[in-house]
Design a protein around this motif. Structure first.
Motif, mmCIF file in Angstrom:
data_model
loop_
_atom_site.group_PDB
_atom_site.id
_atom_site.type_symbol
_atom_site.label_atom_id
_atom_site.label_comp_id
_atom_site.label_asym_id
_atom_site.label_seq_id
_atom_site.Cartn_x
_atom_site.Cartn_y
_atom_site.Cartn_z
ATOM 1 N N ALA A 106 45.776 47.189 42.321
ATOM 2 C CA ALA A 106 44.519 47.878 42.030
ATOM 3 C C ALA A 106 43.662 47.122 41.008
ATOM 4 O O ALA A 106 42.486 47.419 40.850
ATOM 5 C CB ALA A 106 44.801 49.290 41.512
ATOM 6 N N CYS A 107 44.251 46.132 40.333
ATOM 7 C CA CYS A 107 43.536 45.369 39.303
ATOM 8 C C CYS A 107 42.327 44.666 39.912
ATOM 9 O O CYS A 107 42.409 44.078 40.992
ATOM 10 C CB CYS A 107 44.473 44.343 38.669
ATOM 11 S SG CYS A 107 43.696 43.349 37.378
ATOM 12 N N ILE A 108 41.200 44.706 39.207
ATOM 13 C CA ILE A 108 39.953 44.144 39.738
ATOM 14 C C ILE A 108 39.593 42.796 39.115
ATOM 15 O O ILE A 108 38.476 42.324 39.266
ATOM 16 C CB ILE A 108 38.782 45.130 39.541
ATOM 17 C CG1 ILE A 108 38.576 45.432 38.047
ATOM 18 C CG2 ILE A 108 38.991 46.397 40.345
ATOM 19 C CD1 ILE A 108 37.313 46.217 37.749
ATOM 20 N N HIS A 109 40.520 42.176 38.417
ATOM 21 C CA HIS A 109 40.237 40.890 37.769
ATOM 22 C C HIS A 109 39.861 39.856 38.827
ATOM 23 O O HIS A 109 40.585 39.668 39.808
ATOM 24 C CB HIS A 109 41.455 40.414 36.975
ATOM 25 C CG HIS A 109 41.140 39.280 36.057
ATOM 26 N ND1 HIS A 109 41.043 37.983 36.502
ATOM 27 C CD2 HIS A 109 40.884 39.259 34.737
ATOM 28 C CE1 HIS A 109 40.753 37.202 35.477
ATOM 29 N NE2 HIS A 109 40.652 37.958 34.395
ATOM 30 N N PRO A 110 38.715 39.176 38.666
ATOM 31 C CA PRO A 110 38.247 38.232 39.688
ATOM 32 C C PRO A 110 39.145 37.005 39.864
ATOM 33 O O PRO A 110 39.174 36.403 40.934
ATOM 34 C CB PRO A 110 36.859 37.810 39.206
ATOM 35 C CG PRO A 110 36.811 38.157 37.767
ATOM 36 C CD PRO A 110 37.771 39.283 37.553
#
Length: 126
Positions: A62-66
């Motif tokens: 779920a992490c949104i780090h690019p």
């Protein structure tokens, strides 16, 4: 080679409504990462202590780090459980169970839930 948990935590975007926490049913990975990031790794494990590996993997997905997700599971699993040595209390609300250190004190024979007191009047000079 062992992961440097501080370097990994510094990759976190510190999301306000963290998707990793929403994806984890029994813990708060965002809070654990913040604890590590701000050089306080000892209590970090408390926020995800009851979380399973599967839940932590869902939190990573779920992490949104690019640049790719923060490796939450590996990071928190590398903290030694021996570092967690505080007395715990549990607060439940809004479907979330939160654990933290107890702040109970005995002040002049009066049992208090926490050591913070508010004055009943404004501070002034005269």
């Amino acid at each position: 080679m062992k992961m440097n948990i501080y370097e990994e935590a510094s990759r976190c975007l510190l999301c306000e409504d963290a998707p990793c926490t929403r994806a984890c049913a029994t813990g708060d990975p965002a809070r654990a990462i913040r604890a590590i990031r701000f050089d306080n790794h000892k209590p970090a494990l408390r926020w995800v202590n009851d979380s399973t590996d599967a839940e932590l993997e869902r939190a990573e997905q779920a992490c949104i780090h690019p640049g790719g997700p923060v490796r939450i599971k590996e990071m928190v699993r590398s903290i030694s459980p021996d570092d967690v040595d505080f007395e715990w209390f549990t607060v439940e609300g809004e479907g979330l169970k939160v654990k933290g250190p107890s702040l109970n004190i005995d002040f002049c024979g009066i049992p208090c839930e926490n050591p913070f007191f508010l004055a009943s009047s404004a501070v002034c000079t005269n």
